[in-house]
Design a protein around this motif. Structure first.
Motif, mmCIF file in Angstrom:
data_model
loop_
_atom_site.group_PDB
_atom_site.id
_atom_site.type_symbol
_atom_site.label_atom_id
_atom_site.label_comp_id
_atom_site.label_asym_id
_atom_site.label_seq_id
_atom_site.Cartn_x
_atom_site.Cartn_y
_atom_site.Cartn_z
ATOM 1 N N MET A 24 0.865 -1.173 0.000
ATOM 2 C CA MET A 24 0.000 0.000 0.000
ATOM 3 C C MET A 24 0.903 1.224 0.000
ATOM 4 O O MET A 24 1.734 1.396 0.902
ATOM 5 C CB MET A 24 -0.898 0.013 1.239
ATOM 6 C CG MET A 24 -1.758 1.252 1.339
ATOM 7 S SD MET A 24 -2.896 1.464 -0.038
ATOM 8 C CE MET A 24 -4.256 0.489 0.513
ATOM 9 N N VAL A 25 0.757 2.047 -1.017
ATOM 10 C CA VAL A 25 1.546 3.272 -1.137
ATOM 11 C C VAL A 25 0.614 4.446 -0.879
ATOM 12 O O VAL A 25 -0.501 4.484 -1.392
ATOM 13 C CB VAL A 25 2.186 3.397 -2.544
ATOM 14 C CG1 VAL A 25 2.933 4.717 -2.691
ATOM 15 C CG2 VAL A 25 3.108 2.213 -2.823
ATOM 16 N N TYR A 26 1.077 5.389 -0.081
ATOM 17 C CA TYR A 26 0.303 6.592 0.188
ATOM 18 C C TYR A 26 1.136 7.777 -0.274
ATOM 19 O O TYR A 26 2.253 7.983 0.186
ATOM 20 C CB TYR A 26 -0.025 6.699 1.677
ATOM 21 C CG TYR A 26 -0.957 7.822 2.031
ATOM 22 C CD1 TYR A 26 -2.094 8.089 1.271
ATOM 23 C CD2 TYR A 26 -0.708 8.620 3.129
ATOM 24 C CE1 TYR A 26 -2.958 9.118 1.601
ATOM 25 C CE2 TYR A 26 -1.567 9.659 3.465
ATOM 26 C CZ TYR A 26 -2.688 9.906 2.689
ATOM 27 O OH TYR A 26 -3.537 10.938 3.014
ATOM 28 N N ALA A 27 0.593 8.540 -1.230
ATOM 29 C CA ALA A 27 1.310 9.666 -1.822
ATOM 30 C C ALA A 27 0.546 10.966 -1.576
ATOM 31 O O ALA A 27 -0.674 10.954 -1.373
ATOM 32 C CB ALA A 27 1.469 9.451 -3.325
ATOM 33 N N HIS A 28 1.270 12.078 -1.613
ATOM 34 C CA HIS A 28 0.614 13.379 -1.554
ATOM 35 C C HIS A 28 -0.314 13.478 -2.772
ATOM 36 O O HIS A 28 0.124 13.202 -3.895
ATOM 37 C CB HIS A 28 1.638 14.514 -1.613
ATOM 38 C CG HIS A 28 2.461 14.662 -0.386
ATOM 39 N ND1 HIS A 28 1.978 15.240 0.759
ATOM 40 C CD2 HIS A 28 3.738 14.294 -0.116
ATOM 41 C CE1 HIS A 28 2.919 15.235 1.676
ATOM 42 N NE2 HIS A 28 4.004 14.649 1.176
ATOM 43 N N PRO A 29 -1.575 13.839 -2.584
ATOM 44 C CA PRO A 29 -2.494 13.939 -3.721
ATOM 45 C C PRO A 29 -1.966 14.835 -4.843
ATOM 46 O O PRO A 29 -2.160 14.525 -6.023
ATOM 47 C CB PRO A 29 -3.773 14.510 -3.098
ATOM 48 C CG PRO A 29 -3.718 14.051 -1.676
ATOM 49 C CD PRO A 29 -2.258 14.099 -1.313
ATOM 50 N N ALA A 30 -1.263 15.902 -4.498
ATOM 51 C CA ALA A 30 -0.720 16.804 -5.524
ATOM 52 C C ALA A 30 0.384 16.141 -6.349
ATOM 53 O O ALA A 30 0.669 16.562 -7.463
ATOM 54 C CB ALA A 30 -0.185 18.081 -4.866
ATOM 55 N N SER A 31 0.995 15.096 -5.820
ATOM 56 C CA SER A 31 2.089 14.390 -6.506
ATOM 57 C C SER A 31 1.635 13.079 -7.134
ATOM 58 O O SER A 31 2.460 12.331 -7.664
ATOM 59 C CB SER A 31 3.213 14.083 -5.505
ATOM 60 O OG SER A 31 3.685 15.256 -4.915
ATOM 61 N N LEU A 32 0.352 12.797 -7.081
ATOM 62 C CA LEU A 32 -0.155 11.479 -7.477
ATOM 63 C C LEU A 32 0.206 11.104 -8.914
ATOM 64 O O LEU A 32 0.656 9.980 -9.160
ATOM 65 C CB LEU A 32 -1.667 11.417 -7.269
ATOM 66 C CG LEU A 32 -2.322 10.049 -7.381
ATOM 67 C CD1 LEU A 32 -1.671 9.046 -6.439
ATOM 68 C CD2 LEU A 32 -3.812 10.164 -7.083
ATOM 69 N N ASP A 33 0.052 12.011 -9.853
ATOM 70 C CA ASP A 33 0.383 11.684 -11.248
ATOM 71 C C ASP A 33 1.860 11.349 -11.408
ATOM 72 O O ASP A 33 2.220 10.386 -12.084
ATOM 73 C CB ASP A 33 0.011 12.845 -12.183
ATOM 74 C CG ASP A 33 -1.490 13.020 -12.334
ATOM 75 O OD1 ASP A 33 -2.235 12.056 -12.061
ATOM 76 O OD2 ASP A 33 -1.912 14.123 -12.729
#
Length: 108
Positions: A24-33
């Protein structure tokens, strides 16, 4: 985007293993792409689900547990990733990768 490279899975000798991990990876939404593109370019790693809030369900496949750890470490170090958590890990004899698995839903 870099081309995806494949990892050969041909067993060389009896006793070779193949490892599969759920992460499970959790990323900053702004960095998702950017995070998705980086993960898609990794060898042996595949994204299965993504949420708008930055959660990604990823699998990693490799011939050794050390390679799985290296992939997990790489995921942790991607810019924009908050965390990468190993949820599941399984290893199998590499020869089993060549066995056909029947589809129980089509049983008579």
């Amino acid at each position: 985007m870099p081309a995806r490279r494949s990892i050969p899975i041909t067993p060389v000798a009896s006793g070779d293993e193949w490892h599969i991990a759920g992460i499970m990876v959790y990323a900053h939404p702004a960095s998702l792409d950017r995070v998705q593109a980086a993960i898609a370019a990794m060898t042996g790693v595949e994204i299965h689900a993504v949420s708008d809030i930055g959660k990604l369900v990823v699998t990693a496949e490799a011939p050794t547990s050390q390679a799985i750890v290296a992939q997990l470490t790489c995921l942790h170090q991607l810019e924009g990733v908050i965390s990468a958590t190993l949820v599941y890990q399984h290893n199998e004899d590499a020869a089993a990768m060549y066995e056909e698995i029947g589809d129980a839903s089509h049983a008579t």
